[in-house]
Design a protein around this motif. Structure first.
Motif, PDB file in Angstrom:
ATOM      1  N   THR A   1      -7.279   9.766   2.320  1.00  0.00           N
ATOM      2  CA  THR A   1      -8.521   9.556   1.727  1.00  0.00           C
ATOM      3  C   THR A   1      -9.358   8.668   2.540  1.00  0.00           C
ATOM      4  O   THR A   1      -8.734   7.950   3.698  1.00  0.00           O
TER       5      THR A   1
ATOM      6  N   SER B   1      -8.375  -0.065  -2.811  1.00  0.00           N
ATOM      7  CA  SER B   1      -7.905  -0.230  -1.304  1.00  0.00           C
ATOM      8  C   SER B   1      -9.125  -0.789  -0.282  1.00  0.00           C
ATOM      9  O   SER B   1      -8.793  -1.408   0.443  1.00  0.00           O
TER      10      SER B   1
ATOM     11  N   ASP C   1     -11.743   5.895   2.197  1.00  0.00           N
ATOM     12  CA  ASP C   1     -12.423   4.789   1.078  1.00  0.00           C
ATOM     13  C   ASP C   1     -13.380   3.822   1.651  1.00  0.00           C
ATOM     14  O   ASP C   1     -13.524   3.408   2.555  1.00  0.00           O
TER      15      ASP C   1
ATOM     16  N   GLU D   1       0.747  -1.320   0.061  1.00  0.00           N
ATOM     17  CA  GLU D   1      -0.135   0.064  -0.005  1.00  0.00           C
ATOM     18  C   GLU D   1       1.010   1.233  -0.137  1.00  0.00           C
ATOM     19  O   GLU D   1       1.564   1.536   0.817  1.00  0.00           O
TER      20      GLU D   1
ATOM     21  N   ASP E   1     -12.508   2.951   5.221  1.00  0.00           N
ATOM     22  CA  ASP E   1     -10.940   3.050   5.727  1.00  0.00           C
ATOM     23  C   ASP E   1     -10.644   4.556   5.609  1.00  0.00           C
ATOM     24  O   ASP E   1     -10.644   5.064   4.392  1.00  0.00           O
TER      25      ASP E   1
ATOM     26  N   GLY F   1      -7.792   6.894   6.008  1.00  0.00           N
ATOM     27  CA  GLY F   1      -6.175   6.951   5.953  1.00  0.00           C
ATOM     28  C   GLY F   1      -6.014   8.296   6.290  1.00  0.00           C
ATOM     29  O   GLY F   1      -6.526   8.936   6.774  1.00  0.00           O
TER      30      GLY F   1
HETATM   31 MG   LIG Z   1      -7.010   5.033   2.186  1.00  0.00          MG
END
Ligand SMILES: [Mg+2]
Ligand SMILES: Nc1ncnc2c1ncn2[C@@H]1O[C@H](COP(=O)(O)OP(=O)(O)OP(=O)(O)O)[C@@H](O)[C@H]1O
Ligand SMILES: Nc1nc2c(ncn2[C@@H]2O[C@H](COP(=O)(O)OP(=O)(O)O)[C@@H](O)[C@H]2O)c(=O)[nH]1
Ligand SMILES: [Mg+2]
Lengths: 402, 475
Positions: A214, A187, A216, A11, A209, A211
């Motif tokens: 972003t 992802s 997602d 990732e 998710d 992060g």
């Molecule tokens: Mg992300």
């Protein structure tokens, strides 16, 4: 150990680069051999903005993973994210020829191609076509149509696509290392593979998710992907808000957020402050705790509300029974599950990759969900692959992947 | 006359950026510096210099220098420039260390108090001695701050004028005019900080942007240096079909440009045009021809263009100009800056910059093409989609939108100030227009998100802090 059993997930996140090395066992289980990491630079909102720098960071993380797992890494599965990623559902249809009435795997292949006969923006490329359900002669809920008798095969797919050049950027960054790219995976789709159980997918679940760059998401109903996408908002926004609101440098805002931050309001004593020590030796600055939490709360509330409006454009969220599963680094913000639960009016859980064999507690960290999820995804795909034998980056379909 | 200056001084695109340090001196300077940082500055180092440790501690700057540990004990100067001066002398070594290695030093200070007025000239002095080029951004106090402060500020300004390569000066009284009468003084200071930040960033960009036809430092200083102390500054940006015209019009309308009127008196006009790879030669030509109508025949126009993948469809124009003093229109650029009072190395400019080769007539085609199509950098790949930002960038100004009554700050001639004030206050101005001019000066506050595509959702720029957009006060 033969290299064939090795699977590596990569990732290239906005905050960190993460490389997970795993091994598939003959009994089908997955064992994690090592995790390599490096801070990420040159990535903003999930997309590479400074190629050279990002490449160096990826290299660093790969070397780290090789040392930790004691294997040579040659090829990887790579996660992609970014606000350019979009999705929709579409139905494909094939009519069997007169002289044949048993559905074979070519028909299954054809129905997928037919589902993609829909226009996406010229600069976009297909990333995934994920099977939802088959219908044979109008009969719903068929899981595996091969071998069934019928004249018409239809199939519903969830199709994920994104801007071609941006996806290629990620691929190029890995190829120049040089490493081979086995596949690119959205992802959230990767994260969902380890965050959710099959049972939760069946009940209906929304994985979010969050992060550094972003947010997602991917939504399952009846065991099938119904909605997915990405918002270009993440932990960086929270940190930037704190930096501007409290007038402190980004690095200190980041520290303050992770060490002291919460999105719960009204939980502080009146006038409760945090003393910010100044490393240059000057008198510290006092920060009001409620102010910090308010800044975080406002950003996260806005993000969840926006996400809610986005998923509510379709009816599927009403069929989510298991609730919301929040992962990624920002799921560690105190109280985030309550905030999400309140906004979506359903149970919300903070979660990470569920235990796989060999997975130490060190990787039971929500920041690794995507990279670990890539292994699970790869495993599912590889089971599928020998039968099909196709290895193109774009335009491949997997029936086993949900 | 249009004169091109060839690329003799600034490095190629691939090379390191020019080392620039921005220094905030005193509390006002350090507030302006914070603003520069929050508005997004990754092309320069930022240093806060102050006697007052409380103010230093709250500064966002990464590097800080406390002045006069033993003379002021961290307490500030109580408004006494003599103390500020002493404190700076005491800490000269630390200042030297902090500013070392910079090709250019930008000094921001609010003149009138003790530290800014007393120490800023010393900082400028030390910077020149270290071989750096110095541009000072200064404010003059509000008239209600009293005569003493005004006098102290004038004093400091003339010292700065002697030492720095250029001084850009804003009058707080005019900033005050830009906010509603009832608005507090903090809002006025906020506007001052913003204006300083905009001009600092524009000049840094002017220098750091990879240029096709680059502007040399000496051109920059010739344009900024003004015999009568007045400086014009305008910035405009547009992505319309007629963007060259629109960007220029906007730049000319900038309050610091005095609606373009003063431009006709200018001895030098420095113009920098930046655009994405789609910028065409004919656009630049249109722009230059139009600009030509606003200046006199003998005005020297020095211009530079830069192709910047991140600009997308936008085209921007930055105009910087000095006014010729009435009696010396002919003498213009030939006179070097007057000797600094502490005699810093005299020939820095001449030493560093090779004089340009004989300036050619306009002939920018080959250069434009040679650099306009660099090998596909990741930036270019990423910028395949037209930037969404251009559609609806709400001005991310943290301060409540000021309502402006007249166009505002300008480079002040210390001696001829009354004359300037008369000229600058024609009764016919439209307030709404002026407000827009200020807010559009530079479009977006990007901070951490400088290099990324803006996150525009439902017409809002989500990169701007939520609390700012929702107008929720945090402090
Ligand atoms: Mg992300
Ligand atoms: N304890 C914590 N509390 C709050 N936030 C945290 C904590 N730990 C990490 N974070 C935040 O999580 C974010 C990083 O998460 P993660 O590693 O999942 O992102 P990433 O994968 O690098 O980025 P992305 O997927 O968006 O490109 C950072 O913004 C970081 O500040
Ligand atoms: N731009 C700006 N100017 C300020 C601010 N605060 C004060 N000033 C102005 O700057 C002058 C100097 O004040 P200050 O910087 O506090 O004094 P110093 O620290 O002793 O130099 C004052 O007379 C005001 O006109 C501020 O926050 N921003
Ligand atoms: Mg991530």
């Amino acid at each position: 150990m033969s290299n064939n059993d090795l699977i590596v997930g990569l990732e290239i996140g906005t905050s960190k680069i993460c490389v997970v090395v795993g091994e598939t066992r003959p009994d089908g289980t997955l064992k994690i051999l090592g995790v390599g990491q490096a801070p990420s630079r040159g990535v903003r909102k999930g997309e590479i903005v400074d190629f050279e720098t990002a490449m160096k960071c990826v290299h660093e993380a790969v070397v780290d993973a090789e040392q930790k797992s004691d294997v040579m890494i040659r090829s990887v599965y790579v996660a992609v994210a970014g606000g350019h990623i979009q999705s929709f559902n579409n139905r494909g249809c094939v009519i069997l020829p007169e002289e044949r009435d048993e559905i074979d795997d070519q028909d299954v292949e054809d129905v997928k191609i037919s589902a993609r006969e829909v226009s996406i923006p010229a600069q976009n490329a297909f990333l995934h076509s994920i099977i939802q359900h088959y219908h044979v002669d109008g009969q719903d809920g068929v899981l595996n149509p091969i071998g069934m008798l019928g004249g018409k095969l239809e199939a519903d797919f969830h199709i994920i696509h994104g801007v071609r050049t941006r996806i290629q950027n990620t691929i190029r960054c890995v190829k120049e290392l040089p490493l081979e790219v086995e596949d690119v995976v959205f992802s959230a789709l990767a994260s969902a593979q380890v965050v959710l159980t099959q049972h939760q997918k069946n009940l209906g679940a929304l994985v979010v998710d969050i992060g550094g760059g972003t947010t997602d998401y991917i939504l399952y109903v009846d065991g099938a992907v119904k909605q997915s996408g990405a918002l270009a908002i993440g932990g960086d926004h929270i940190t930037n808000d704190i930096s501007m609101g409290l007038r402190i440098p980004m690095a200190r805002a980041e520290k303050l957020k992770t060490e002291e931050g919460s999105c719960v309001l009204g939980n502080c004593l009146p006038g409760e402050t945090i003393l910010l020590k100044d490393d240059s030796g000057f008198a510290g600055k006092e920060i009001e705790r409620e102010t910090l939490n308010t800044i975080i709360h406002l950003r996260l509330r806005e993000t969840f509300e926006l996400l809610k409006r986005t998923v509510e454009e379709e009816p599927f969220i009403n069929y989510v029974g298991a609730g919301i599963f929040i992962t990624g680094g920002c799921s560690l913000v105190n109280g985030i599950d309550h905030l999400a639960g309140e906004i979506f009016e359903m149970p919300a859980h903070v979660t990470h990759a569920q235990t796989l064999s060999g997975l130490t507690s060190a990787v039971e960290n929500p920041q690794f969900s995507t990279a670990i999820g890539l292994l699970k995804y790869a495993q599912a795909v590889q089971v599928d692959r020998p039968r099909r034998g196709i290895t193109r980056i774009f335009g491949r379909f997997f029936s086993g992947m949900r | 006359m249009i004169q091109l200056s060839k690329n003799y001084s600034l490095p190629e695109r691939q090379e390191e950026p020019i080392p620039i340090k921005v220094v905030g001196v005193g509390s006002a300077g350090s507030n302006a510096l914070d603003r520069v940082l929050l508005d997004g500055m990754d092309k320069a180092d930022l240093i806060a210099i102050n006697t007052d440790v409380q103010s230093l501690a709250s500064s966002v700057a990464t590097r800080k220098v406390q002045l006069g540990r033993s003379s002021t004990h961290g307490l500030g100067t109580g408004g006494d420039p003599e103390l500020g001066y002493q404190a700076a002398i005491e800490s000269a070594d630390e200042i030297r260390q902090a500013i070392a290695g910079a090709r250019m030093i930008f000094i921001c200070a609010g003149l009138g108090g003790g530290t800014g007025s007393g120490a800023a000239p010393i900082v400028a002095q030390l910077a020149r001695e270290a071989g750096s080029l110095v541009i000072a951004f200064a404010t003059l106090p509000f008239s209600f701050e009293g005569k003493r402060r005004a006098a102290q500020a004038q004093d400091a300004l003339s010292r700065l004028n002697e030492i720095a390569n250029a001084v850009i000066c804003f009058e707080n009284d005019r900033m005050g005019d830009m906010v509603a009468p009832k608005a507090g003084i903090h809002q006025a200071f906020g506007i001052a900080d913003m204006t300083i930040s905009q001009s600092v960033r524009s000049i840094v960009n002017l220098i750091q942007r990879p240029g096709l036809i680059r502007i040399g430092f000496d051109d920059l200083f010739a344009a900024l240096r003004s015999q009568n102390g007045r400086c014009l500054f305008g910035f405009g940006e547009s992505d319309t079909d007629n963007r060259a015209h629109d960007a220029l019009t906007q730049a000319l309308k900038n309050p610091l440009m005095d609606k373009g009127r003063m431009l006709s008196e200018a001895a030098h006009v420095l113009v920098q045009v930046a655009g994405g790879p789609g910028m065409t030669l004919s656009e630049v030509e249109i722009l230059m021809r139009e600009l030509g109508r606003h200046v006199r025949d003998h005005t020297q126009i020095v211009f530079g263009t830069a192709v910047d993948g991140k600009m997308g469809n936008r085209l921007s124009v930055t105009i910087i100009s000095s006014l010729a003093s009435e009696d010396s229109i002919a003498a213009q650029d030939t006179s070097p800056p007057s000797e600094p009072f502490l005699a810093p190395p005299p020939a820095i400019l001449e030493q560093v910059e090779e004089p340009p080769p004989a300036p050619p007539a306009i002939d920018i085609v080959p250069e434009t093409e040679s650099e306009a199509s660099p090998e596909p950098a990741p930036d270019d790949l990423i910028a395949v989609e037209p930037p969404v930002a251009a559609e609806a960038p709400p001005p991310p100004v943290p301060a409540p939108a000021p309502s402006i009554k007249k166009p505002a700050p300008r480079l002040i001639p210390p001696k001829k100030k009354p004359v300037v004030e008369k000229e600058a206050k024609p009764p016919k101005e439209k307030p709404v227009q002026a407000k827009q001019e200020v807010l559009q000066f530079e479009p977006v506050t990007r901070g951490r998100f400088e290099k990324s595509e803006p996150t525009i959702v439902e017409g809002q720029d989500l990169d701007i802090p939520t609390f700012l957009r929702k107008n929720i006060r945090v402090k």
